[in-house]
Design an enzyme around this catalytic site. Structure first.
Site, short mmCIF file in Angstrom:
data_model
loop_
_atom_site.label_atom_id
_atom_site.label_comp_id
_atom_site.label_asym_id
_atom_site.label_seq_id
_atom_site.Cartn_x
_atom_site.Cartn_y
_atom_site.Cartn_z
N ASP A 23 0.87 -1.23 0.04
CA ASP A 23 0.11 -0.15 0.06
C ASP A 23 1.04 1.22 0.14
O ASP A 23 2.19 1.22 0.10
CB ASP A 23 -0.86 -0.05 1.27
N SER A 24 0.35 2.21 0.06
CA SER A 24 0.98 3.79 -0.03
C SER A 24 1.67 3.90 1.53
O SER A 24 2.63 4.49 1.54
CB SER A 24 0.49 4.80 -0.30
N TYR A 55 -1.07 8.17 -2.43
CA TYR A 55 -1.37 7.74 -3.97
C TYR A 55 -2.61 8.33 -4.55
O TYR A 55 -2.45 8.58 -5.79
CB TYR A 55 -1.44 6.15 -3.98
N GLY A 56 -3.47 8.70 -3.61
CA GLY A 56 -4.78 9.30 -4.30
C GLY A 56 -4.70 10.30 -5.00
O GLY A 56 -5.80 10.59 -5.71
N CYS A 86 -4.27 -1.65 -1.79
CA CYS A 86 -4.67 -0.25 -1.93
C CYS A 86 -5.55 -0.30 -3.14
O CYS A 86 -5.38 -0.69 -4.06
CB CYS A 86 -3.25 0.42 -2.24
N ASN A 87 -6.54 0.59 -2.77
CA ASN A 87 -7.70 0.74 -3.92
C ASN A 87 -7.42 1.61 -4.90
O ASN A 87 -7.31 1.28 -6.26
CB ASN A 87 -9.03 1.29 -3.22
N GLU A 166 -3.34 8.76 8.12
CA GLU A 166 -1.78 8.43 8.19
C GLU A 166 -0.93 9.45 8.95
O GLU A 166 -0.14 8.81 9.58
CB GLU A 166 -1.07 8.75 6.67
N CYS A 198 -11.05 2.59 0.36
CA CYS A 198 -9.77 2.94 0.69
C CYS A 198 -9.38 2.37 1.84
O CYS A 198 -9.91 1.90 2.85
CB CYS A 198 -9.55 4.70 0.76
N THR A 199 -8.15 1.50 1.84
CA THR A 199 -7.89 0.66 2.95
C THR A 199 -7.35 1.35 4.24
O THR A 199 -7.18 0.80 5.28
CB THR A 199 -6.65 -0.30 2.61
N HIS A 200 -7.06 2.53 4.11
CA HIS A 200 -7.14 3.40 5.19
C HIS A 200 -8.47 3.55 6.16
O HIS A 200 -8.33 3.63 7.38
CB HIS A 200 -6.75 4.92 4.85
N1 DGL Z 1 -4.83 3.09 1.01
C1 DGL Z 1 -4.95 3.54 -0.24
C2 DGL Z 1 -6.23 3.34 -1.04
O1 DGL Z 1 -6.88 2.18 -0.67
C3 DGL Z 1 -4.38 4.88 -0.71
C4 DGL Z 1 -4.38 6.11 0.08
C5 DGL Z 1 -3.57 6.93 -0.57
O2 DGL Z 1 -2.28 6.84 -0.40
O3 DGL Z 1 -4.02 8.21 -0.96
O4 DGL Z 1 -6.61 3.82 -2.13
#
Ligand code: DGL
Length: 278
Positions: A23-24, A55-56, A86-87, A166, A198-200
């Site tokens: 993931d990021s 990453y978003g 990570c989505n 984060e 989003c996995t966060h």
């Molecule tokens: N956790 C990530 C996702 O599922 C990315 C969050 C990010 O880095 O913007 O999209």
């Protein structure tokens, strides 16, 4: 079963090679945690690309480049499977990775199992919150609609949430205000279910459930993906019967919040290493 290289290496029913998870940043830890619960004998190698998060708000090309490089690294660590936890990366890079590494390693992404599960539950008004990269890819809308035309799918980009989490801002006044601000959007009303795409976001799941006062079913990828991984490893005869070493965590840049959250899931001792793979 297909005769591909990822099952030539197996030793009977005990394949102790690792599962790579990336993931990021800390978001994929929610996925790794679920895999650990469902498959406690599997060794995990985690890569948090903290040098490039979030990453978003990156372009799909940039995300594809990061995902490719990380996958090569995980393959070099002799992983038997890679989880795109990570989505944003699943949306941008899943097809490319499958094609690039065809026959070399198994992949799972966080989008397909959640889409499948949502459709099976028979919801009618589904909300999707995610990063800008995931929402602009339109992947959830396309996949949900292709499985059930009648579904109403409302999507909302919530770009502050991943960086906020984060940075360790969850379960406090600030996170509650930001969540309220996003979820009060007209598109997020009258839902029967909300996908945390989003996995966060599982880290703020309780706050989101509280916002909707339990009236909206809040779903994430963690458990459904973990069971999907179990199914895939079982089918390919790649399950490990024993965990013989601690999980390994790599980050592309050291951040205190990554270490803190990894410890939250795994206790005080974690093997964390900064790895520059670029
Ligand atoms: N956790 C990530 C996702 O599922 C990315 C969050 C990010 O880095 O913007 O999209």
């Amino acid at each position: 079963m297909q005769d591909s290289w990822y099952n030539t290496n197996q030793t009977g029913h005990n394949d102790q090679r690792s599962i790579g998870v990336f993931d990021s940043g800390i978001g994929g830890l929610t996925v790794a945690n679920a895999i650990n619960r469902v498959l406690p004998n599997e060794h995990l190698i985690y890569f948090g690309d903290t040098a490039h998060l979030p990453y978003g708000d990156k372009s799909a090309d940039a995300i594809r480049y990061y995902a490719l490089r990380i996958s090569k690294f995980l393959l070099e660590q002799d992983c038997k499977m890679i989880i795109i936890a990570c989505n944003s990366a699943s949306a941008a890079a899943s097809d490319m990775l499958l094609e690039f590494f065809e026959g070399k390693i198994l992949f799972a992404n966080v989008i397909d199992p959640l889409v499948e599960y949502t459709v099976q539950q028979g919801y009618k008004n589904v909300g999707v919150i995610a990063t800008k990269a995931t929402i602009s890819s339109n992947v959830y809308h396309k996949k949900l609609k292709s499985k059930d035309q009648r579904l109403k799918v409302n999507q909302l980009a919530t770009p502050l949430l991943a960086p906020m989490i984060e940075e360790g801002f969850f379960n406090n006044n600030i996170s509650q205000e930001v969540i309220k601000n996003y979820l009060s959007d007209a598109s997020m009303q009258q839902l029967d279910s909300l996908l945390l795409a989003c996995t966060h976001y599982p880290l703020i799941r309780a706050e989101i459930e509280a916002y909707y006062e339990g009236k909206v079913e809040v779903l994430d990828s963690c458990d459904v993906l973990a069971y999907q991984v179990k199914k895939m490893l079982t089918q390919e005869n790649l399950l490990s019967q024993q965990l013989t070493q601690p999980h390994k965590y790599y980050v592309s840049d050291f951040t205190q919040s990554f270490e803190d959250t990894a410890k939250l899931f795994n206790g005080s001792q974690i093997e964390l290493e900064v790895k520059n793979i670029w």
